[in-house]
Design an enzyme around this catalytic site. Structure first.
Site, PDB file in Angstrom:
ATOM      1  CG  ASP A  37     -19.992   0.193  -5.563  1.00  9.31           C
ATOM      2  OD1 ASP A  37     -20.002   1.201  -4.841  1.00  9.31           O
ATOM      3  OD2 ASP A  37     -19.159  -0.019  -6.459  1.00  9.31           O
ATOM      4  CE1 TYR A  40     -23.323   7.158  -3.886  1.00  5.19           C
ATOM      5  CE2 TYR A  40     -22.700   6.654  -6.143  1.00  5.19           C
ATOM      6  CZ  TYR A  40     -22.755   7.538  -5.093  1.00  5.19           C
ATOM      7  OH  TYR A  40     -22.263   8.798  -5.249  1.00  5.19           O
ATOM      8  CB  SER A  86       5.245  21.844   3.488  1.00  4.58           C
ATOM      9  OG  SER A  86       6.322  22.678   3.843  1.00  4.58           O
ATOM     10  CG  LEU A  87       3.235  18.736   7.925  1.00  4.64           C
ATOM     11  CD1 LEU A  87       2.716  17.319   8.099  1.00  4.64           C
ATOM     12  CD2 LEU A  87       2.836  19.597   9.115  1.00  4.64           C
ATOM     13  CD  GLU A 117      -3.830  14.103  11.269  1.00  9.32           C
ATOM     14  OE1 GLU A 117      -3.937  14.947  12.179  1.00  9.32           O
ATOM     15  OE2 GLU A 117      -4.451  14.153  10.200  1.00  9.32           O
ATOM     16  CE  LYS A 119       4.251  13.992   5.419  1.00  4.04           C
ATOM     17  NZ  LYS A 119       4.162  13.600   3.996  1.00  4.04           N
ATOM     18  CG  ASP A 121       3.795   8.919  -0.237  1.00  8.98           C
ATOM     19  OD1 ASP A 121       3.947  10.130  -0.482  1.00  8.98           O
ATOM     20  OD2 ASP A 121       4.628   8.054  -0.542  1.00  8.98           O
ATOM     21  NE  ARG A 140       2.370  23.190   0.297  1.00  9.72           N
ATOM     22  CZ  ARG A 140       3.637  23.451   0.013  1.00  9.72           C
ATOM     23  NH1 ARG A 140       4.173  22.943  -1.078  1.00  9.72           N
ATOM     24  NH2 ARG A 140       4.363  24.199   0.787  1.00  9.72           N
ATOM     25  CD  GLU A 196      -1.671  13.885   1.006  1.00 13.38           C
ATOM     26  OE1 GLU A 196      -1.911  15.043   1.425  1.00 13.38           O
ATOM     27  OE2 GLU A 196      -0.529  13.471   0.765  1.00 13.38           O
ATOM     28  CE1 TYR A 246      -9.798   7.722   4.559  1.00 13.68           C
ATOM     29  CE2 TYR A 246      -8.351   7.464   2.655  1.00 13.68           C
ATOM     30  CZ  TYR A 246      -9.252   6.934   3.562  1.00 13.68           C
ATOM     31  OH  TYR A 246      -9.613   5.625   3.473  1.00 13.68           O
ATOM     32  CE  LYS A 334       8.454  11.544   4.847  1.00 15.64           C
ATOM     33  NZ  LYS A 334       8.922  12.763   4.204  1.00 15.64           N
ATOM     34  CB  CYS A 428      20.225 -31.822  -5.075  1.00 15.69           C
ATOM     35  SG  CYS A 428      19.743 -31.261  -3.435  1.00 15.69           S
ATOM     36  CB  CYS A 431      20.787 -35.263  -1.608  1.00 17.54           C
ATOM     37  SG  CYS A 431      19.731 -35.031  -3.043  1.00 17.54           S
ATOM     38  CB  CYS A 452      16.257 -31.919  -5.234  1.00 16.07           C
ATOM     39  SG  CYS A 452      16.924 -33.474  -4.628  1.00 16.07           S
ATOM     40  CB  CYS A 457      16.503 -34.366  -1.002  1.00 19.30           C
ATOM     41  SG  CYS A 457      17.554 -32.936  -0.662  1.00 19.30           S
TER      42      CYS A 457
HETATM   43  S1  IVH Z   1      -1.319  18.419   7.950  1.00 19.38           S
HETATM   44  C1  IVH Z   1       0.750  22.530   7.535  1.00 19.38           C
HETATM   45  N1  IVH Z   1      -1.939  15.918   7.906  1.00 19.38           N
HETATM   46  O1  IVH Z   1       2.054  16.047   4.037  1.00 19.38           O
HETATM   47  C2  IVH Z   1       0.516  21.433   6.611  1.00 19.38           C
HETATM   48  N2  IVH Z   1      -0.586  16.750   6.140  1.00 19.38           N
HETATM   49  O2  IVH Z   1       4.210  18.681   4.151  1.00 19.38           O
HETATM   50  C3  IVH Z   1      -0.708  20.766   7.050  1.00 19.38           C
HETATM   51  N3  IVH Z   1      -0.002  15.059   4.462  1.00 19.38           N
HETATM   52  O3  IVH Z   1       1.806  17.553   1.272  1.00 19.38           O
HETATM   53  C4  IVH Z   1      -0.593  19.372   6.692  1.00 19.38           C
HETATM   54  N4  IVH Z   1      -1.058  13.413   5.413  1.00 19.38           N
HETATM   55  O4  IVH Z   1      -0.567  16.884   1.967  1.00 19.38           O
HETATM   56  C5  IVH Z   1      -1.271  16.888   7.281  1.00 19.38           C
HETATM   57  N5  IVH Z   1      -2.604  13.732   8.003  1.00 19.38           N
HETATM   58  C6  IVH Z   1      -1.944  14.705   7.371  1.00 19.38           C
HETATM   59  C7  IVH Z   1      -1.238  14.493   6.182  1.00 19.38           C
HETATM   60  C8  IVH Z   1      -0.565  15.536   5.580  1.00 19.38           C
HETATM   61  C9  IVH Z   1      -0.319  13.782   4.387  1.00 19.38           C
HETATM   62  C10 IVH Z   1       0.838  15.752   3.476  1.00 19.38           C
HETATM   63  C11 IVH Z   1       0.299  17.059   3.028  1.00 19.38           C
HETATM   64  C12 IVH Z   1       1.535  17.805   2.598  1.00 19.38           C
HETATM   65  C13 IVH Z   1       2.602  17.172   3.408  1.00 19.38           C
HETATM   66  C14 IVH Z   1       3.040  18.098   4.495  1.00 19.38           C
END
Ligand code: IVH
Length: 693
Positions: A37, A40, A86-87, A117, A119, A121, A140, A196, A246, A334, A428, A431, A452, A457
């Protein structure tokens, strides 16, 4: 530097920017441990001062321009050229299997590979680059239109302001992929990458501490905190929240044939991608990945709420299409919820190995994230007060991975009126001796404790013995709680030292043990008489010193004598050891009673292994690759050290590589390690592991 011409300044500015961009790349993409750091910041400082003297040289993509100086009135809108989907969620193996079946039906005769990979949060965001420069970053929104949060996303260092279109560091990638990307780049000016935005657990904790101090409400979780940070109209506030980012999907076609290649191309261009990914030939592999991450998630620096499994081949993924708002070819697998509600049936009191009385909630059995929970420690009376907990209350229980279950909230509106207040007993429960109040000041253990007063004990003694003989300490086979109970009950042992003084006759005389098991037990004890320094330290049961801390202390001090004699400052200086832990260690060795425990063990014939012996095995079973230049080891010396520590040196990085030691100027092997998710350590850590520190 005094009389720089504009041309000279310009040349310097360009060099600085290139170097800063490169450091950023090495830090975020290659996770190069050599990048600091300080360097940098120092280069950025010089760049900033040059730009101040020559304002004509300022460009919007300069690394100095990450944090804008003015707040917005409101956010603009961005139309997503490709909708942000979304997924679909899956919560069980069955649901994932059903998803897999639908996919194989739709892709007849194909062997489907899946990419797994994390997911994350956090929040889904989109970054659009034009001619390599960040044009806009957006949320989004409803999937079609999002909010323009460019100024906020720019403050995140993991977000490149300029893409690496020159493909610097290309040598660390597959040449065929690189030339495919190079070709594609000729016809592309707009590049969109999605990923994300998130807040690390550490940044979250820091933020909430500050929020509390300022008497602003705390954020419920890192995700909400990240959302709040991105919603700031003043990017300076966002910057102070230290978000991370990421990449997980490359929207633009740059020649990728698989999702795995999407990740690699993102890395090539300068995005941070998480290394913990895996391509698997079938869903069994995805299940295994899910299980591994479920365990590993506690140690990740940020929150994940599952894993994403998706059809790896890009053509197949496209062919599968979209149902509703989610692609058919991917699923969010999940993790089970780690919170549940239950009733506190009773609060009992447990006697610890130092006599401390700990209140423990007895719960109506409840499944929390796949595990049945029936007990939850309440730590001390302050905690009960803080929660406002009464016996009979309905509570929220949370389990954080391998961390013990905790009551996080009382649902007081569900009270019926017959709940009872808990009172610490005055004697206690084991004991009957008088209970004393022990105030503990400072640190995480601060608060009122009760203990105690009887040093003899039996429960106290039993607890301590259980700890000393436990897996992480002396690890004595056949000396579980039941046998210990008998031995203590019969007066054969009263202290840890007695364990090593026992004779088989003492044991054989006990009901249910007999000659044979007695002989086995004595043999097991004898085989553990010589113990590594970390195990010995751990066995002492020092407050806050778990197995890893014991390893850190042993690695640093080398001998028990040095650790015993260490000052608070010296212990404080050990890497990974905080002040509270350091204070606890120092205090431990100042207490005569504890010293008696140590002396007693040594007197009873326990030998603490010399540090060299301890290191034998630090790399046991690991294939280790050294790359780059090490300062204190020649290649041969490094290899010898790896072997001496039980590892196998190797030249090339593959999925079977256990660890990579990265010196300075580490190149393609390091990148490959990163991309394969192999653990990378620097020379210092290596020296420590092999006992040369
Ligand atoms: S692929 C078609 N990869 O999960 C959607 N989503 O409902 C493409 N998320 O809010 C998403 N990690 O931001 C993908 N490795 C990952 C993810 C990821 C988190 C989130 C995404 C979205 C929700 C999907």
């Amino acid at each position: 530097m005094g009389s720089l011409t504009l041309a000279e300044a310009k040349a310097r500015v360009q060099k600085l920017r290139r170097e800063i961009d490169d450091l950023r790349y090495r830090y975020h993409v290659l996770a190069d441990p050599a990048v600091t750091d300080e360097v940098y910041s120092s280069l950025t400082l010089e760049l900033r001062s040059l730009e101040e003297r020559f304002p004509a040289l300022v460009t919007s993509d300069s690394p100095t321009q990450r944090v804008g100086g003015t707040a917005l009135e409101k956010f603009g809108q961005v139309v997503h050229q490709v909708p942000m989907l979304s997924l679909n969620d899956a919560f069980s193996e069955d649901e994932v299997a059903a998803w897999g079946e639908r996919i194989t039906k739709l892709l007849p005769g194909k062997t489907v590979q899946y990419m797994c990979e994390l997911k994350f949060d956090g929040l889904a965001t989109s970054l659009v680059y034009e001619a390599g420069r960040l044009r806009h970053g957006a949320t989004r929104g409803d999937g079609r239109i999002g909010e323009d949060i460019t100024a906020n996303l720019k403050t995140i260092r993991a977000v490149p302001m300029r893409l690496n279109l020159e493909l610097v560091h290309a040598e660390t990638f597959d040449p065929e992929l690189v030339s495919r990307v190079r070709r594609a780049l000729r016809n592309v000016t707009r590049i969109e990458v999605r990923g994300e935005a998130l807040m690390s657990k550490a940044a979250f904790a820091r933020l909430n501490r500050a929020q509390e101090k300022a008497r602003n409400g705390a954020f419920a979780n890192p995700r909400n905190a990240a959302a709040g940070a991105l919603r700031q109209l003043d990017p300076r506030v966002t910057a102070s929240r230290q978000l991370d980012w990421y990449a997980y999907s490359l929207v633009t076609d740059l020649g990728q044939r698989t999702h795995e290649e999407e990740h690699l191309i993102c890395a090539l261009l300068g995005f941070q991608v998480h290394r913990q990914t895996r391509v698997v030939p079938g869903l069994d592999g995805a299940r295994a990945f899910h299980q591994e991450i479920a365990v590993a998630r506690e140690r990740l620096p940020f929150e994940v709420d599952g894993v994403v499994v998706q059809v790896n081949e890009t053509a197949a993924f496209r062919q599968l299409g979209v149902v509703g708002k989610a692609p058919r070819g991917a699923v969010a697998y999940k993790f089970a919820a780690r919170r549940a509600t239950t009733v506190v049936q009773d609060i009992i009191v447990q006697v610890g190995r130092t006599g401390t009385l700990t209140p423990v909630a007895v719960l109506a059995p409840v499944n929390v994230g796949g595990v049945t929970v029936t007990r939850s420690t309440l730590h001390n009376v302050d905690e009960i007060e803080r929660l406002g907990l009464k016996i009979g209350d309905t509570v929220v229980v949370q389990r954080a991975g391998d961390v013990i279950p905790q009551i996080v909230e009382v649902l007081s509106r569900l009270r019926r009126g017959n709940e009872r207040t808990f009172r610490m007993p005055s004697t206690c429960p084991n004991c009957g001796a008088k209970v004393e109040r022990r105030a503990i000041a400072g640190g995480t253990a601060a608060g009122t404790r009760f203990g105690c007063t009887n040093r003899g004990c039996s429960t106290q003694r039993l607890r301590q013995l259980r700890h000393v003989t436990s897996k992480g300490a002396f690890d004595i086979e056949g000396l579980g709680p039941k046998v210990l109970d008998k031995l203590v009950g019969a007066g054969v042992i009263a202290s840890a030292a007695d364990v090593f003084r026992m004779k088989s006759g003492d044991v054989a005389a006990l009901p249910g043990l007999g000659e044979k098991s007695a002989a086995n037990l004595i043999a097991a004890i004898a085989s553990r008489r010589t113990v590594s320094l970390p195990r010995f330290i751990y066995s002492l049961g020092i407050l806050h010193v778990g197995e890893q801390t014991a390893v850190d202390l042993a690695g640093h001090f080398g001998t028990l004598a040095k650790l015993r004699a260490a000052t608070l400052e010296e212990i404080d200086a050990v890497p990974n050891i905080g002040h509270v832990v350091a204070a606890s260690v120092q205090k431990f060795f100042r207490d005569r009673r504890n010293l008696r425990l140590v002396e007693g063990l040594l007197d009873a014939g326990v030998t603490v292994e010399a540090q060299q012996r301890r290191h034998a095995g630090a790399l046991a079973g690991l294939t280790v690759v050294v790359t780059g230049t090490l300062e204190r080891f020649t290649r041969q010396q490094a290899k010898d050290a790896i072997r001496a520590a039980g590892g196998t040196p190797s030249e090339s990085v593959s999925t079977t590589t256990g660890m990579v030691v990265a010196g300075t100027k580490a190149g393609s092997k390091l990148t490959r390690a990163k991309l394969l998710g192999v653990r990378v350590i620097d020379e210092r850590e290596f020296a420590r592991l092999v006992g040369a520190a």
